[in-house]
Motif scaffolding. Sequence first.
Motif, mmCIF file in Angstrom:
data_model
loop_
_atom_site.group_PDB
_atom_site.id
_atom_site.type_symbol
_atom_site.label_atom_id
_atom_site.label_comp_id
_atom_site.label_asym_id
_atom_site.label_seq_id
_atom_site.Cartn_x
_atom_site.Cartn_y
_atom_site.Cartn_z
ATOM 1 N N PRO A 87 -5.544 -1.610 -12.478
ATOM 2 C CA PRO A 87 -4.100 -1.409 -12.692
ATOM 3 C C PRO A 87 -3.299 -1.692 -11.429
ATOM 4 O O PRO A 87 -3.778 -1.523 -10.304
ATOM 5 C CB PRO A 87 -4.002 0.067 -13.066
ATOM 6 C CG PRO A 87 -5.362 0.449 -13.532
ATOM 7 C CD PRO A 87 -6.315 -0.402 -12.748
ATOM 8 N N GLU A 88 -2.037 -2.095 -11.641
ATOM 9 C CA GLU A 88 -1.199 -2.467 -10.498
ATOM 10 C C GLU A 88 -0.518 -1.286 -9.828
ATOM 11 O O GLU A 88 0.025 -1.426 -8.740
ATOM 12 C CB GLU A 88 -0.154 -3.513 -10.932
ATOM 13 C CG GLU A 88 1.167 -2.961 -11.458
ATOM 14 C CD GLU A 88 1.120 -2.289 -12.825
ATOM 15 O OE1 GLU A 88 2.100 -1.607 -13.166
ATOM 16 O OE2 GLU A 88 0.127 -2.415 -13.550
ATOM 17 N N ASN A 89 -0.548 -0.080 -10.447
ATOM 18 C CA ASN A 89 0.144 1.044 -9.810
ATOM 19 C C ASN A 89 -0.820 2.188 -9.509
ATOM 20 O O ASN A 89 -1.870 2.335 -10.146
ATOM 21 C CB ASN A 89 1.335 1.511 -10.659
ATOM 22 C CG ASN A 89 0.913 2.172 -11.941
ATOM 23 O OD1 ASN A 89 0.469 3.303 -11.931
ATOM 24 N ND2 ASN A 89 1.055 1.458 -13.056
ATOM 25 N N ALA A 90 -0.439 2.988 -8.535
ATOM 26 C CA ALA A 90 -1.319 4.035 -8.013
ATOM 27 C C ALA A 90 -1.660 5.094 -9.062
ATOM 28 O O ALA A 90 -2.805 5.548 -9.129
ATOM 29 C CB ALA A 90 -0.679 4.689 -6.786
ATOM 30 N N MET A 91 -0.680 5.492 -9.874
ATOM 31 C CA MET A 91 -0.961 6.525 -10.874
ATOM 32 C C MET A 91 -1.974 6.028 -11.909
ATOM 33 O O MET A 91 -2.898 6.764 -12.290
ATOM 34 C CB MET A 91 0.303 6.989 -11.582
ATOM 35 C CG MET A 91 0.028 8.065 -12.621
ATOM 36 S SD MET A 91 1.501 8.593 -13.492
ATOM 37 C CE MET A 91 1.934 9.996 -12.480
ATOM 38 N N ALA A 92 -1.840 4.799 -12.348
ATOM 39 C CA ALA A 92 -2.783 4.239 -13.315
ATOM 40 C C ALA A 92 -4.179 4.121 -12.709
ATOM 41 O O ALA A 92 -5.182 4.388 -13.381
ATOM 42 C CB ALA A 92 -2.289 2.882 -13.813
ATOM 43 N N ARG A 93 -4.256 3.743 -11.436
ATOM 44 C CA ARG A 93 -5.558 3.668 -10.766
ATOM 45 C C ARG A 93 -6.160 5.058 -10.620
ATOM 46 O O ARG A 93 -7.361 5.247 -10.830
ATOM 47 C CB ARG A 93 -5.439 2.969 -9.409
ATOM 48 C CG ARG A 93 -5.199 1.468 -9.520
ATOM 49 C CD ARG A 93 -5.310 0.771 -8.174
ATOM 50 N NE ARG A 93 -4.347 1.248 -7.184
ATOM 51 C CZ ARG A 93 -3.095 0.802 -7.062
ATOM 52 N NH1 ARG A 93 -2.651 -0.144 -7.870
ATOM 53 N NH2 ARG A 93 -2.300 1.283 -6.129
ATOM 54 N N GLN A 94 -5.334 6.046 -10.279
ATOM 55 C CA GLN A 94 -5.814 7.427 -10.165
ATOM 56 C C GLN A 94 -6.364 7.907 -11.511
ATOM 57 O O GLN A 94 -7.428 8.514 -11.576
ATOM 58 C CB GLN A 94 -4.688 8.352 -9.703
ATOM 59 C CG GLN A 94 -5.106 9.809 -9.625
ATOM 60 C CD GLN A 94 -3.930 10.752 -9.371
ATOM 61 O OE1 GLN A 94 -2.774 10.373 -9.442
ATOM 62 N NE2 GLN A 94 -4.244 11.996 -9.082
ATOM 63 N N PHE A 95 -5.633 7.616 -12.585
ATOM 64 C CA PHE A 95 -6.078 8.016 -13.913
ATOM 65 C C PHE A 95 -7.397 7.336 -14.278
ATOM 66 O O PHE A 95 -8.330 7.982 -14.760
ATOM 67 C CB PHE A 95 -5.010 7.699 -14.960
ATOM 68 C CG PHE A 95 -5.486 7.975 -16.350
ATOM 69 C CD1 PHE A 95 -5.570 9.265 -16.821
ATOM 70 C CD2 PHE A 95 -5.883 6.937 -17.176
ATOM 71 C CE1 PHE A 95 -6.040 9.533 -18.094
ATOM 72 C CE2 PHE A 95 -6.346 7.187 -18.445
ATOM 73 C CZ PHE A 95 -6.430 8.496 -18.906
ATOM 74 N N ARG A 96 -7.468 6.020 -14.053
ATOM 75 C CA ARG A 96 -8.693 5.293 -14.396
ATOM 76 C C ARG A 96 -9.904 5.862 -13.671
ATOM 77 O O ARG A 96 -10.964 6.072 -14.259
ATOM 78 C CB ARG A 96 -8.523 3.814 -14.052
ATOM 79 C CG ARG A 96 -9.747 2.978 -14.473
ATOM 80 C CD ARG A 96 -9.745 1.635 -13.843
ATOM 81 N NE ARG A 96 -9.793 1.816 -12.386
ATOM 82 C CZ ARG A 96 -9.881 0.834 -11.524
ATOM 83 N NH1 ARG A 96 -9.897 -0.402 -11.930
ATOM 84 N NH2 ARG A 96 -9.927 1.061 -10.236
ATOM 85 N N GLU A 97 -9.745 6.155 -12.385
ATOM 86 C CA GLU A 97 -10.857 6.723 -11.612
ATOM 87 C C GLU A 97 -11.223 8.120 -12.109
ATOM 88 O O GLU A 97 -12.399 8.448 -12.250
ATOM 89 C CB GLU A 97 -10.499 6.759 -10.117
ATOM 90 C CG GLU A 97 -10.354 5.397 -9.491
ATOM 91 C CD GLU A 97 -11.620 4.562 -9.584
ATOM 92 O OE1 GLU A 97 -12.727 5.091 -9.311
ATOM 93 O OE2 GLU A 97 -11.510 3.375 -9.952
ATOM 94 N N ALA A 98 -10.214 8.951 -12.365
ATOM 95 C CA ALA A 98 -10.472 10.308 -12.849
ATOM 96 C C ALA A 98 -11.126 10.285 -14.228
ATOM 97 O O ALA A 98 -12.039 11.073 -14.510
ATOM 98 C CB ALA A 98 -9.171 11.108 -12.884
ATOM 99 N N GLN A 99 -10.682 9.371 -15.100
ATOM 100 C CA GLN A 99 -11.279 9.270 -16.436
ATOM 101 C C GLN A 99 -12.728 8.819 -16.345
ATOM 102 O O GLN A 99 -13.591 9.325 -17.057
ATOM 103 C CB GLN A 99 -10.480 8.304 -17.312
ATOM 104 C CG GLN A 99 -10.962 8.263 -18.747
ATOM 105 C CD GLN A 99 -10.736 9.569 -19.458
ATOM 106 O OE1 GLN A 99 -9.609 10.006 -19.588
ATOM 107 N NE2 GLN A 99 -11.798 10.209 -19.916
ATOM 108 N N GLY A 100 -13.009 7.886 -15.459
ATOM 109 C CA GLY A 100 -14.390 7.458 -15.252
ATOM 110 C C GLY A 100 -15.278 8.595 -14.798
ATOM 111 O O GLY A 100 -16.391 8.784 -15.315
ATOM 112 N N ARG A 101 -14.797 9.376 -13.824
ATOM 113 C CA ARG A 101 -15.578 10.529 -13.344
ATOM 114 C C ARG A 101 -15.775 11.562 -14.451
ATOM 115 O O ARG A 101 -16.857 12.130 -14.598
ATOM 116 C CB ARG A 101 -14.906 11.155 -12.123
ATOM 117 C CG ARG A 101 -15.044 10.319 -10.849
ATOM 118 C CD ARG A 101 -14.582 11.069 -9.604
ATOM 119 N NE ARG A 101 -13.191 11.499 -9.690
ATOM 120 C CZ ARG A 101 -12.134 10.756 -9.374
ATOM 121 N NH1 ARG A 101 -12.312 9.528 -8.949
ATOM 122 N NH2 ARG A 101 -10.909 11.237 -9.464
ATOM 123 N N LEU A 102 -14.719 11.821 -15.236
ATOM 124 C CA LEU A 102 -14.829 12.780 -16.340
ATOM 125 C C LEU A 102 -15.835 12.279 -17.374
ATOM 126 O O LEU A 102 -16.684 13.050 -17.841
ATOM 127 C CB LEU A 102 -13.459 13.012 -16.976
ATOM 128 C CG LEU A 102 -13.434 13.944 -18.187
ATOM 129 C CD1 LEU A 102 -13.959 15.334 -17.841
ATOM 130 C CD2 LEU A 102 -12.023 14.018 -18.761
#
Length: 173
Positions: A131-146
Amino acid sequence: MLPRTTFALGGAASGKSEWAEALVNSSGMSKTYLATGRIWDDEVQERVNKHQARRDAGWRTVECPLDLTEPLAKLPAGEIVLIDCATMWLSNHLMEGSDLEAAQAQLLQALRGCAAHWVVVSNEVGQGIVPENAMARQFREAQGRLNIALAAEAETVVQVVVGLPQLLKGKMP
């Protein structure tokens, strides 16, 4: 034999919720649906309406966009709960500014302590572009960890692709 703990994941509109609902319906147990979605707009309302229409009167629905620990703690053995979905739950926590690691730890502890059978539905969000924005990248990483943590907790893990369940771990229910 139905596994006590099942994790179902897949892409958006992959059929994962339908598969999980069919699994729960086939259990013969009392059914609880923990709904994590929030109605943000008409499109989300339409999706919620479709999910509700698929469930018969035998389902007890509990709205819990943030706190899954209390409803999970109240479920007795011999029942089955469907959490749909971990992605919306995580998104809600992100939008609230919650500590995502702490929220995840609380959810995992609640699942470990839940006496009922459980099925958790979640989206696989890490197979696309960065993703091009920080919040979307944060979400993607958190969802992967979850998703990794939920898969580790579950006896059975199924990925649903184009409506077809693919066994990743355990035995196909």
